[in-house]
Design an enzyme around this catalytic site. Structure first.
Site, PDB file in Angstrom:
ATOM      1  N   ARG A 178      19.314  11.035  -3.774  1.00  0.00           N
ATOM      2  CA  ARG A 178      20.213  11.977  -3.366  1.00  0.00           C
ATOM      3  C   ARG A 178      21.643  11.488  -2.494  1.00  0.00           C
ATOM      4  O   ARG A 178      22.743  11.974  -2.707  1.00  0.00           O
ATOM      5  CB  ARG A 178      19.483  12.700  -2.352  1.00  0.00           C
ATOM      6  CG  ARG A 178      18.859  13.828  -3.248  1.00  0.00           C
ATOM      7  CD  ARG A 178      19.483  14.820  -4.153  1.00  0.00           C
ATOM      8  NE  ARG A 178      17.772  15.680  -4.920  1.00  0.00           N
ATOM      9  CZ  ARG A 178      17.398  16.176  -4.099  1.00  0.00           C
ATOM     10  NH1 ARG A 178      17.678  17.656  -3.315  1.00  0.00           N
ATOM     11  NH2 ARG A 178      16.558  16.861  -5.508  1.00  0.00           N
ATOM     12  N   ALA A 205      14.808  10.810  -0.393  1.00  0.00           N
ATOM     13  CA  ALA A 205      16.821  10.867  -0.135  1.00  0.00           C
ATOM     14  C   ALA A 205      17.585   9.546  -0.706  1.00  0.00           C
ATOM     15  O   ALA A 205      18.728   9.659  -0.244  1.00  0.00           O
ATOM     16  CB  ALA A 205      16.219  10.187   1.086  1.00  0.00           C
ATOM     17  N   THR A 216       5.038   2.062   5.863  1.00  0.00           N
ATOM     18  CA  THR A 216       2.780   2.000   5.615  1.00  0.00           C
ATOM     19  C   THR A 216       2.266   3.342   6.813  1.00  0.00           C
ATOM     20  O   THR A 216       3.095   3.237   7.408  1.00  0.00           O
ATOM     21  CB  THR A 216       2.891   0.505   6.166  1.00  0.00           C
ATOM     22  OG1 THR A 216       1.423   0.771   6.287  1.00  0.00           O
ATOM     23  CG2 THR A 216       3.360  -0.073   6.780  1.00  0.00           C
ATOM     24  N   ILE A 217       1.452   3.214   6.791  1.00  0.00           N
ATOM     25  CA  ILE A 217       0.161   4.172   7.005  1.00  0.00           C
ATOM     26  C   ILE A 217      -0.116   3.686   8.439  1.00  0.00           C
ATOM     27  O   ILE A 217      -1.214   3.831   9.718  1.00  0.00           O
ATOM     28  CB  ILE A 217      -1.241   4.754   6.467  1.00  0.00           C
ATOM     29  CG1 ILE A 217      -2.069   4.055   6.502  1.00  0.00           C
ATOM     30  CG2 ILE A 217      -0.415   5.663   5.609  1.00  0.00           C
ATOM     31  CD1 ILE A 217      -3.247   4.207   6.343  1.00  0.00           C
ATOM     32  N   ARG A 247      -6.223  -3.026  10.143  1.00  0.00           N
ATOM     33  CA  ARG A 247      -6.695  -4.671  10.383  1.00  0.00           C
ATOM     34  C   ARG A 247      -6.651  -5.007  10.986  1.00  0.00           C
ATOM     35  O   ARG A 247      -7.523  -5.795  11.847  1.00  0.00           O
ATOM     36  CB  ARG A 247      -7.321  -5.268   8.268  1.00  0.00           C
ATOM     37  CG  ARG A 247      -8.020  -6.090   8.459  1.00  0.00           C
ATOM     38  CD  ARG A 247      -7.716  -6.364   6.639  1.00  0.00           C
ATOM     39  NE  ARG A 247      -7.749  -5.245   5.538  1.00  0.00           N
ATOM     40  CZ  ARG A 247      -9.023  -5.301   5.515  1.00  0.00           C
ATOM     41  NH1 ARG A 247     -10.352  -5.715   5.843  1.00  0.00           N
ATOM     42  NH2 ARG A 247      -8.734  -3.986   4.271  1.00  0.00           N
ATOM     43  N   ASP A 283       5.050  -5.797   5.903  1.00  0.00           N
ATOM     44  CA  ASP A 283       5.775  -6.449   6.199  1.00  0.00           C
ATOM     45  C   ASP A 283       5.773  -7.376   4.325  1.00  0.00           C
ATOM     46  O   ASP A 283       6.501  -8.669   4.824  1.00  0.00           O
ATOM     47  CB  ASP A 283       4.623  -6.642   6.504  1.00  0.00           C
ATOM     48  CG  ASP A 283       4.973  -7.667   8.506  1.00  0.00           C
ATOM     49  OD1 ASP A 283       5.788  -6.889   8.803  1.00  0.00           O
ATOM     50  OD2 ASP A 283       4.416  -8.401   8.632  1.00  0.00           O
ATOM     51  N   GLY A 284       4.701  -7.353   4.058  1.00  0.00           N
ATOM     52  CA  GLY A 284       5.081  -8.305   2.605  1.00  0.00           C
ATOM     53  C   GLY A 284       6.015  -8.508   2.042  1.00  0.00           C
ATOM     54  O   GLY A 284       6.322  -9.283   1.243  1.00  0.00           O
ATOM     55  N   ASN A 314     -24.814  15.372  24.531  1.00  0.00           N
ATOM     56  CA  ASN A 314     -25.663  14.531  23.090  1.00  0.00           C
ATOM     57  C   ASN A 314     -24.654  14.338  22.135  1.00  0.00           C
ATOM     58  O   ASN A 314     -25.305  13.482  21.216  1.00  0.00           O
ATOM     59  CB  ASN A 314     -26.428  16.157  23.658  1.00  0.00           C
ATOM     60  CG  ASN A 314     -26.563  16.876  24.299  1.00  0.00           C
ATOM     61  OD1 ASN A 314     -27.833  16.374  25.269  1.00  0.00           O
ATOM     62  ND2 ASN A 314     -27.368  18.028  24.541  1.00  0.00           N
ATOM     63  N   ASP A 374       1.820  -1.052  11.598  1.00  0.00           N
ATOM     64  CA  ASP A 374       2.628  -2.056  12.390  1.00  0.00           C
ATOM     65  C   ASP A 374       3.486  -3.343  11.808  1.00  0.00           C
ATOM     66  O   ASP A 374       3.578  -4.185  11.083  1.00  0.00           O
ATOM     67  CB  ASP A 374       1.159  -2.812  11.788  1.00  0.00           C
ATOM     68  CG  ASP A 374       0.991  -2.940  10.442  1.00  0.00           C
ATOM     69  OD1 ASP A 374       1.172  -2.275   9.604  1.00  0.00           O
ATOM     70  OD2 ASP A 374       0.101  -3.870   9.253  1.00  0.00           O
ATOM     71  N   ARG A 404       1.347  -5.218  -5.354  1.00  0.00           N
ATOM     72  CA  ARG A 404       1.164  -6.615  -4.849  1.00  0.00           C
ATOM     73  C   ARG A 404       1.536  -7.369  -6.256  1.00  0.00           C
ATOM     74  O   ARG A 404       0.702  -7.481  -6.685  1.00  0.00           O
ATOM     75  CB  ARG A 404       0.221  -6.332  -3.941  1.00  0.00           C
ATOM     76  CG  ARG A 404       0.219  -5.685  -2.565  1.00  0.00           C
ATOM     77  CD  ARG A 404      -0.946  -6.256  -1.781  1.00  0.00           C
ATOM     78  NE  ARG A 404      -0.977  -5.705  -0.486  1.00  0.00           N
ATOM     79  CZ  ARG A 404      -1.511  -3.863  -0.270  1.00  0.00           C
ATOM     80  NH1 ARG A 404      -2.216  -3.743  -1.022  1.00  0.00           N
ATOM     81  NH2 ARG A 404      -1.327  -4.177   0.903  1.00  0.00           N
ATOM     82  N   GLU A 437     -11.151  -0.774  11.944  1.00  0.00           N
ATOM     83  CA  GLU A 437     -11.387  -1.759  11.014  1.00  0.00           C
ATOM     84  C   GLU A 437     -11.390  -3.366  11.182  1.00  0.00           C
ATOM     85  O   GLU A 437     -12.016  -3.885  10.161  1.00  0.00           O
ATOM     86  CB  GLU A 437     -10.106  -2.205   9.292  1.00  0.00           C
ATOM     87  CG  GLU A 437     -10.313  -0.798   8.207  1.00  0.00           C
ATOM     88  CD  GLU A 437      -9.423  -1.427   7.043  1.00  0.00           C
ATOM     89  OE1 GLU A 437      -9.416  -1.360   5.589  1.00  0.00           O
ATOM     90  OE2 GLU A 437      -8.233  -1.558   7.813  1.00  0.00           O
ATOM     91  N   LYS A 440     -25.069   7.462  13.131  1.00  0.00           N
ATOM     92  CA  LYS A 440     -24.810   7.778  11.484  1.00  0.00           C
ATOM     93  C   LYS A 440     -23.306   6.899  12.162  1.00  0.00           C
ATOM     94  O   LYS A 440     -23.064   6.810  12.172  1.00  0.00           O
ATOM     95  CB  LYS A 440     -24.719   9.126  11.351  1.00  0.00           C
ATOM     96  CG  LYS A 440     -25.880   9.980  11.744  1.00  0.00           C
ATOM     97  CD  LYS A 440     -26.284   9.770  10.275  1.00  0.00           C
ATOM     98  CE  LYS A 440     -28.132  10.924  10.821  1.00  0.00           C
ATOM     99  NZ  LYS A 440     -28.867  10.205   9.344  1.00  0.00           N
ATOM    100  N   GLY A 455       1.223  -0.858  -0.080  1.00  0.00           N
ATOM    101  CA  GLY A 455       0.264  -0.041  -0.211  1.00  0.00           C
ATOM    102  C   GLY A 455       1.081   1.106  -0.243  1.00  0.00           C
ATOM    103  O   GLY A 455       1.380   1.227   0.418  1.00  0.00           O
TER     104      GLY A 455
END
Lengths: 328, 328, 328, 328
Positions: free
Chosen positions: A29, A26, A130-131, A176, A107-108, A219, A134, A76, A227, A252, A15
């Protein structure tokens, strides 16, 4: 003794994450600074397999430090999981005289790289991008800090409506397998509850907490749901469950989705990507291999890819306690 | 043996910083959670002296976690530097039965608090809040991360013009005594040179670097200058000096100024402020005093105020090296 | 009868503005749609003179709609003001068989284009691009809306500090000849006073207003000053004058400077740039020349370049009245 | 002859929109300027019915011009649709001596206000506030411009991932009955296709367009889908349909949802809200009633509520043509 590095290759894989362009910059450079050649391969491992690359010099990477995504593109690769795929990749590297690889991804990506490196004795260095945060071996991955800001900014907007209409919002964020994003943005956005994969609070606890929150005069409320939360219901089912049981809530749902992967990288992510990637080049030049660079406190450290692949990073459970105190 | 805490006071003092509201909120919510009373004093130490305060409960601090500035307002109090001023403050605290103080601010704030605490045996806990990050005992101060993002976003905008017009920009950022902001935003924004108070590169080195940059094909350049840079010239004099010596550069100056102090706090700063402030309340309840809470790696630690006041935090000089490599 | 257009040239000239890239993109895409060739010349008129250009196709302009600045770069060309310069430019256009020009820029750009067009019978179409909105014949110029947002976001940040410290801020915004930016951002940011080139309120009036503001219970205040304000003092002198006369004000100055020219274009500016530029291509194909495209209500209109050059747009003085009411 | 106005009431009603706080502020400040009293009623018409209000003065509305949502809160009132509900509201107004009402909201709000005004001879003035821009009698509603920026910023982020992974994204934006948001953000974000309620392009046309886009070398694509698009499929069904028919596309879906309603208002929306609301107060003072204020070109105009309620604003269909040209 490792042979002298004259040319390295770099890919982004898995991802995409904000700061990947800063990381490529970087790498390029640093190669220029140390007078070695740098090839950028496109579409992750597929570019290695198909020989889809470009030689990059210091000027190729100007004005990209602030761009989200990755100009080398990412993918991937199924083919790289096969022996034939990896053999093709090796032949390309040999033909092009590429002496080492820098892998920017998760990881992958590292699992594939580790297998490849052992089969063909190509030194690889991992850079965690990765965001989701993990990845074992670093306190922060590239893109994580930016994603946290993207998520809290989105929740700030939703809270405007929640407050104006006295509503309850269930907001699904990425993660996840790990609750890093949920936990930090939940505290950062002042959520009343945070549901993460690492901890099953149970549905009763959720109802209790929302009832208490209501009685205390709140309120509007925000519940952040990872996820992969443990409670065994998706975010829509959760909202329905609460509406059934606490009918005074106008519940909502918002699924933040892919806006979390993109965007202008934060200063933190740019500096992190820059420091890690320079170090990755220096490690290759130094004869090292099969390690990932990581951040610990304010230092760039290394961790064997074997550990990175087999261990899981732990969330800071103290944050759950903090969240409970703050939603008083 | 310390007496039981039933009511605490909180102030924000010194320059305001994004995340201070999140810090106040966390102090108030933690008090509510632990069933103690919380008074917010206005205008820093002046509020103590004049008895200008308000009792705060969990609802008083709703919807402020994302607001810049500080709703308790801040000030630098001259009167608190006098014995008379501090005596007035003590009388107010005694009258109002305030058993301990949480001080959100910087160096000057803590120095005053330390003196006061010794004179009157009031336990104080410091929470480091300043954009400059120039406080010993913590890797990050509240507001610093937000300021880094504010600065790189501003430089991103300026770079649009720099690139479009092939110009050289000198950009002054905050940091009178410390180069933290300059160093990190310089790397984060891809600056060609970074001038900081901790290191005198010299004017010749600057000219050399700009000339090299020009020869390497760069037509636009950004130089980040810390307010307190060592080179002994202000940012306008620097620009003039370069224009005289390298007349092919069309040099412009921007002083970022007070936009750096404000803005919506980043997720990092909100979480940091929340964790530190909860801890500060818990420390008071625990009978501790005269320490500052700090961040180290991912843990909230404490540091004696005496050390905080007398030591200086160090910039990471490796960043200067990284910056040089990246501006290749 | 005008000859058939087979190839057009496009330049960006004068100060850069957010949305210029969106404008170039729309010119290029429209050319592709109508099956004509498009040359992008670099550095404004200098690219015409030196034959510095590139053929652009639909793919050359992907992923630039959201980037500030202009990838064709911009410049103010001294040489194009000379007969020799324009002759060189004409020879390049003739050699390269460029049949018409689209000029994205401001007043100065159009003046040069008008002279050139008359000397050499090259049809030119103007597209108004400047943050200052000081162009006759259109309600909005490209970049103006983005600049307004950039300025109010900056003032929002400064107001955090102004409120926290009970301070008075003088903020200088762009607009040497026109108060559009000052007037709209002053209202948008809730400023107490707005000083513009079109109107001299006088120093006494400013002092009165600030005194009244103080008496009414406001402790912090923002005064927006246009670069070219009529009062005859620069922003630093103004602040000093107020400090002398109203010593209870702690007055600070911020010059926003070049951050106002850059940044990600707003949706409004992207749509405006797209609509205007498609129209500009269609006008050339239609045999028209020496007009500028403009916005009126929600329609793209045209205005003779002669009028554009000789007339001045007027600010809406009702806004001054609104500002006075709102700063009650 | 209309009686003299001494006190007015203001409500926000319907979906909240960024700029509503700026509108309330301007109502309050204008009242203060003209020396009349102003009551803010909470939760839309419910506040009228229940007598839930607060007297607002110039200081009550400080530092809110930049906040999303509405501090008076909003609601859709079922009770106000009944005769009994409106009678209660009237009694409250009579008791509190409120002589006129300013209604900030959309279609539904104005319909209720119009009925109420006729039943009880209370003058009402409408101020159009909704992100959807679907109100007759004004070119822009308060909140619309901000929503456009929020949406393009979100799509910019998603495009990072789309480009990095060569993906097709279907993005649902708000607009159940009107394609204003879809059309403008589609152009602003450079979408390949835009599906709106006003126009049924048909599924074949969509497939054709995506195929053509692919053949022309585009690997990533964005399709914007208005909530209420005419094609009769929701955004998930659309993505499935395309995946079935064009299997080389890796299609993903994002529903932007409630982030579109919130956020910091743009400068445009703040100025619009300020001008409209001052005018609304002046109209009441001037003896006018049952009109809505609107924007036309750069002027604040009025339109009878009867027309506002019964007519539909039209999208600019030329934008569809522009979109087609730009996605070449």
């Amino acid at each position: 003794m490792s042979k002298k590095i004259k040319r390295i290759g770099v890919i982004t894989s898995g991802g995409d994450a904000p700061g990947m362009n800063a990381a490529i910059r970087a790498v390029v450079r640093a190669c220029s600074y140390y007078h070695i050649s740098c090839y950028g391969f496109y579409n992750g491992y597929n570019g290695l397999i198909n020989g889809n690359f470009e030689e990059l010099d210091a000027r190729s990477v100007r004005n990209i430090i602030n761009l989200g995504g990755t100009f080398l593109k990412s993918a991937r690769s199924k083919e790289f999981r096969t022996k034939e795929g990896r053999e093709k990749a090796y032949k390309v590297l040999k033909k092009e005289q590429v002496d080492g690889l820098i892998l920017i991804g998760g990881d992958g990506t590292f699992t594939g790289g580790q297998i490849f490196s052992r089969e063909y004795d190509i030194p690889v260095i991992g850079v965690p991008g990765t965001i989701d945060n993990d990845i074992y071996g670093t306190s922060h991955t590239i893109g994580y800090d930016t994603a946290l800001n993207t998520v809290v900014e989105a929740i700030d907007k939703i809270r405007d409506t929640a407050s104006s209409h006295d509503r309850l919002f269930f907001i699904e964020v990425m993660g996840r397998d790990a609750g890093f994003i949920a936990l930090n943005t939940g505290i950062g956005a002042g959520a009343e509850e945070i549901l993460i994969p690492e901890e099953n609070l149970g549905l009763d606890r959720l109802l209790d907490s929302l009832e208490k929150s209501r009685r205390s005069g709140k309120n509007s409320s925000i519940v952040i749901v990872s996820e992969g939360d443990k409670i065994g219901k998706n975010v829509f089912q959760l909202a329905d469950y609460v509406k059934e049981n606490l009918p005074y809530y106008d519940a909502k749902v918002t699924v933040l989705g892919h806006i979390q992967r993109g965007g202008i990288p934060s200063c933190f992510d740019r500096v992190l990507a820059s420091r890690m990637s320079v170090k990755a080049v220096e490690l290759l030049l130094d004869g090292q291999k099969n390690v990932m660079v990581g951040l610990k406190d304010d230092d760039i450290i290394t961790c064997p890819l074997d550990d990175v692949i087999h261990e899981k990073p732990k969330i800071n459970k103290d944050l759950l306690r903090i969240s409970e105190i703050l939603s008083t």
